[in-house]
Scaffold this active site. Structure first.
Site, PDB file in Angstrom:
ATOM      1  N   HIS A 178     -35.855 -30.106 -24.394  1.00 37.24           N
ATOM      2  CA  HIS A 178     -37.236 -29.570 -24.493  1.00 37.24           C
ATOM      3  C   HIS A 178     -37.679 -29.100 -23.112  1.00 37.24           C
ATOM      4  CE1 HIS A 178     -41.460 -29.285 -25.206  1.00 37.24           C
ATOM      5  NE2 HIS A 178     -41.782 -30.563 -25.245  1.00 37.24           N
TER       6      HIS A 178
ATOM      7  N   CYS B 207     -46.927 -29.059 -23.669  1.00 35.96           N
ATOM      8  CA  CYS B 207     -45.665 -28.761 -24.372  1.00 35.96           C
ATOM      9  C   CYS B 207     -45.736 -27.538 -25.275  1.00 35.96           C
ATOM     10  CB  CYS B 207     -45.233 -29.952 -25.213  1.00 35.96           C
ATOM     11  SG  CYS B 207     -44.796 -31.361 -24.212  1.00 35.96           S
TER      12      CYS B 207
ATOM     13  N   GLY C  64     -49.866 -32.572 -25.275  1.00 38.01           N
ATOM     14  CA  GLY C  64     -50.540 -33.547 -24.437  1.00 38.01           C
ATOM     15  C   GLY C  64     -52.059 -33.472 -24.554  1.00 38.01           C
TER      16      GLY C  64
ATOM     17  N   CYS D 243     -46.494 -31.125 -31.125  1.00 38.86           N
ATOM     18  CA  CYS D 243     -47.536 -31.999 -30.589  1.00 38.86           C
ATOM     19  C   CYS D 243     -47.771 -31.605 -29.132  1.00 38.86           C
ATOM     20  CB  CYS D 243     -47.141 -33.470 -30.710  1.00 38.86           C
ATOM     21  SG  CYS D 243     -45.625 -33.909 -29.856  1.00 38.86           S
TER      22      CYS D 243
HETATM   23  C1  LIG Z   1     -36.447 -40.876 -22.681  1.00 33.36           C
HETATM   24  C2  LIG Z   1     -36.123 -40.491 -21.252  1.00 33.36           C
HETATM   25  C3  LIG Z   1     -37.012 -41.279 -20.269  1.00 33.36           C
HETATM   26  C4  LIG Z   1     -34.654 -40.823 -20.970  1.00 33.36           C
HETATM   27  O1  LIG Z   1     -34.313 -40.378 -19.704  1.00 33.36           O
HETATM   28  P1  LIG Z   1     -32.860 -40.670 -19.080  1.00 33.36           P
HETATM   29  O2  LIG Z   1     -32.624 -42.131 -19.115  1.00 33.36           O
HETATM   30  O3  LIG Z   1     -32.798 -39.959 -17.785  1.00 33.36           O
HETATM   31  O4  LIG Z   1     -31.949 -39.968 -20.198  1.00 33.36           O
HETATM   32  P2  LIG Z   1     -30.532 -39.298 -20.123  1.00 33.36           P
HETATM   33  O5  LIG Z   1     -30.599 -38.097 -21.013  1.00 33.36           O
HETATM   34  O6  LIG Z   1     -30.091 -39.104 -18.724  1.00 33.36           O
HETATM   35  O7  LIG Z   1     -29.612 -40.349 -20.825  1.00 33.36           O
HETATM   36  C5  LIG Z   1     -29.374 -41.616 -20.231  1.00 33.36           C
HETATM   37  C6  LIG Z   1     -28.164 -42.237 -20.871  1.00 33.36           C
HETATM   38  O8  LIG Z   1     -28.428 -42.549 -22.237  1.00 33.36           O
HETATM   39  C7  LIG Z   1     -27.219 -42.435 -22.969  1.00 33.36           C
HETATM   40  N1  LIG Z   1     -27.417 -41.488 -24.083  1.00 33.36           N
HETATM   41  C8  LIG Z   1     -28.320 -40.462 -24.155  1.00 33.36           C
HETATM   42  N2  LIG Z   1     -28.196 -39.854 -25.348  1.00 33.36           N
HETATM   43  C9  LIG Z   1     -27.243 -40.501 -26.045  1.00 33.36           C
HETATM   44  C10 LIG Z   1     -26.682 -40.344 -27.337  1.00 33.36           C
HETATM   45  N3  LIG Z   1     -27.100 -39.385 -28.160  1.00 33.36           N
HETATM   46  N4  LIG Z   1     -25.717 -41.207 -27.726  1.00 33.36           N
HETATM   47  C11 LIG Z   1     -25.287 -42.183 -26.898  1.00 33.36           C
HETATM   48  N5  LIG Z   1     -25.775 -42.363 -25.661  1.00 33.36           N
HETATM   49  C12 LIG Z   1     -26.737 -41.539 -25.239  1.00 33.36           C
HETATM   50  C13 LIG Z   1     -26.149 -41.974 -22.020  1.00 33.36           C
HETATM   51  O9  LIG Z   1     -25.459 -43.077 -21.513  1.00 33.36           O
HETATM   52  C14 LIG Z   1     -26.953 -41.335 -20.915  1.00 33.36           C
HETATM   53  O10 LIG Z   1     -26.316 -41.370 -19.691  1.00 33.36           O
HETATM   54  P3  LIG Z   1     -25.272 -40.174 -19.251  1.00 33.36           P
HETATM   55  O11 LIG Z   1     -26.054 -38.889 -19.303  1.00 33.36           O
HETATM   56  O12 LIG Z   1     -24.881 -40.539 -17.861  1.00 33.36           O
HETATM   57  O13 LIG Z   1     -24.148 -40.186 -20.244  1.00 33.36           O
HETATM   58  C15 LIG Z   1     -36.336 -38.965 -21.005  1.00 33.36           C
HETATM   59  O14 LIG Z   1     -35.392 -38.229 -21.757  1.00 33.36           O
HETATM   60  C16 LIG Z   1     -37.725 -38.527 -21.386  1.00 33.36           C
HETATM   61  O15 LIG Z   1     -38.684 -38.817 -20.672  1.00 33.36           O
HETATM   62  N6  LIG Z   1     -37.848 -37.793 -22.497  1.00 33.36           N
HETATM   63  C17 LIG Z   1     -39.151 -37.333 -22.967  1.00 33.36           C
HETATM   64  C18 LIG Z   1     -39.560 -36.118 -22.198  1.00 33.36           C
HETATM   65  C19 LIG Z   1     -41.023 -35.856 -22.361  1.00 33.36           C
HETATM   66  O16 LIG Z   1     -41.866 -36.715 -22.240  1.00 33.36           O
HETATM   67  N7  LIG Z   1     -41.329 -34.588 -22.626  1.00 33.36           N
HETATM   68  C20 LIG Z   1     -42.705 -34.182 -22.740  1.00 33.36           C
HETATM   69  C21 LIG Z   1     -43.370 -34.672 -23.919  1.00 33.36           C
HETATM   70  S1  LIG Z   1     -42.565 -34.334 -25.389  1.00 33.36           S
END
Ligand SMILES: CC(C)(COP(=O)(O)OP(=O)(O)OC[C@H]1O[C@@H](n2cnc3c(N)ncnc32)[C@H](O)[C@@H]1OP(=O)(O)O)[C@@H](O)C(=O)NCCC(=O)NCCS
Length: 411
Positions: A367, A92, A399, A397
């Site tokens: 990100h 990252c 990995g 941070c």
């Molecule tokens: C956490 C994680 C698994 C979620 O993935 P996801 O379920 O595909 O997330 P999405 O952004 O598509 O959001 C899913 C749903 O959550 C809800 N949602 C997301 N943010 C929201 C908010 N701020 N308020 C309300 N609802 C929210 C929505 O319903 C959304 O669906 P929609 O896009 O159809 O409206 C993913 O974002 C992730 O892995 N993040 C970390 C990335 C990472 O590891 N990076 C490297 C290290 S830092």
């Protein structure tokens, strides 16, 4: 060493990282960088052939992001054949690491002008696409050090630190509110380079696509935790789960509270960032007016299962090198990989939360792994200038249990 100067910084908007849906998901990542290179050149008026290297951070270096993307982006931009390019991976922190290596290059006298930054098109080359997992599949290493997925580490940190779901969601709410205000007030305008369709020139995206300005505390609280099933996954020959492995290392946690959700974790997006760095010699001879200098740059290693606690020791090391204290820093950018990272770092350093991520962060904005570090540096620089403040510290941070920090000081 002499000084490394920051001449300029640009970034693309961050597009939603969903294949076929995000505004940038139809653009090859080399082309995202090529558009930035050309805009940097137009803004700075330098001769591209003076650029000694283009150093880019990219995490998933396979397929479209393979084949030394940096060199191919130079060619895609139509820059002279004489300009080389190198691609690196520090997970990252890759984009910020590129800036560090570029800054070291110009400070050492080996180079005069460097473009450093990063790119990640997470819609086209998904996270994990390189197939390496967390440890490259080295079973022998895994017996020694088991690196759980980052979401589990983030939930473990929240559990050990005693952060409640409300506190965790509070970071997300503030990220969204700060990002919304920054966008509304045009605070990102100075660095933003609209992305156009490389074939037709049609505008594709001119502002960040990921934020949800209508986010509420109730909406966040209603989201299910994202890493429960990960935690339950059986990964060991004797039925060990990921949660179980984390708890064996940190029994004091008792049980892992899974508090991170899609709303309070960093978003999956596409984007690129680039920073133009120059040596003292180039600045003196070229009559260029730098915007800032790199005052200190550090990387550290930390315990790899907890993994995400590197920002505090990296920041302390940078402050020590700069002969500064945390109170000397006007603005902090702590990458919002997960909300717990921001809270844990802020607490460990004892810093004023009001100076942290004043224009939102990766929770609201997304990100794009390899690009984020370079983007944060540019965002911090723009905000220092807007406030007429002096110093910013960017930390992330990383990995494998690592941390990175950069202290930026205006001229
Ligand atoms: C956490 C994680 C698994 C979620 O993935 P996801 O379920 O595909 O997330 P999405 O952004 O598509 O959001 C899913 C749903 O959550 C809800 N949602 C997301 N943010 C929201 C908010 N701020 N308020 C309300 N609802 C929210 C929505 O319903 C959304 O669906 P929609 O896009 O159809 O409206 C993913 O974002 C992730 O892995 N993040 C970390 C990335 C990472 O590891 N990076 C490297 C290290 S830092």
């Amino acid at each position: 060493m002499s000084t490394s100067y920051v001449i300029d910084a640009v970034r693309t908007p961050r597009g939603r990282g969903k294949a076929g849906k995000g505004a940038l998901s139809g653009v090859h990542p080399q082309e995202l960088v090529a558009q930035l290179l050309n805009r940097l050149q137009q803004r700075g008026g330098f001769e591209p052939k003076r650029v000694d290297d283009v150093i880019l951070g990219i995490v998933s270096q396979v397929g479209e992001q393979g084949a030394n993307l940096a060199r191919n982006a130079v060619l895609a931009a139509g820059w002279p054949n004489e300009v080389p390019g190198v691609s690196l991976n520090r997970f990252c922190a890759s984009g910020l690491q590129a800036v560090h290596f570029g800054a070291m290059g110009v400070a050492s006298g080996a180079m005069d002008l460097v473009v450093a930054g990063g790119v990640e098109s997470m819609s086209r080359v998904p996270m994990g696409a390189d197939g390496g997992g967390t440890d490259g599949g080295n079973v022998r290493l895994r017996e020694r050090v088991f690196q759980v997925p980052q979401g589990i580490s983030a939930d473990l940190i929240a559990t050990l630190e005693g952060f409640t779901r409300e506190e965790i969601d509070g970071v997300a709410l503030r990220s969204q509110a700060n990002a919304a205000r920054a966008i509304e007030e045009g605070r990102f305008a100075k660095s933003l380079v609209p992305v156009v369709d490389p074939n037709t020139g049609t505008l594709l995206l001119e502002r960040d696509e990921f934020p949800r300005p209508d986010t509420t505390a109730a909406g966040l609280a209603a989201l299910n935790p994202s890493f429960v099933s990960f935690g339950e996954a059986v990964v060991g020959p004797n039925g060990e789960t990921l949660d179980g492995i984390a708890l064996a290392a940190y029994p004091q946690a008792g049980a892992i509270r899974h508090v991170h959700t899609a709303g309070n974790s960093s978003g999956i997006v596409d984007g690129a960032g680039a920073v133009l760095l120059a040596s003292e010699r180039y600045v003196r001879e070229g009559g260029v007016k730098p915007r800032a200098k790199i005052r200190a740059m550090t990387t550290v290693g930390t315990e790899p299962l907890l993994m995400l606690t590197g920002p505090a020791p990296a920041s302390e090391k940078a402050l020590r090198i700069a002969g500064m204290t945390a109170r000397d820093i006007d603005l902090w950018e702590i990458n919002e990989a997960f909300a717990a990272v921001v809270l844990q770092t802020t607490r460990a350093l004892g810093i004023d939360a009001e100076r942290v991520n004043v224009n939102g962060g990766a929770i609201a904005l997304g990100h794009p792994l390899g690009a984020t570090g370079a983007m944060l540096l540019g965002t911090a620089l723009d905000e220092l200038e807007r406030r007429d403040a002096q110093t910013a510290l960017v930390t992330m941070c990383v990995g494998g249990g690592q941390g990175i920090a950069t202290i930026l000081e205006r001229i």
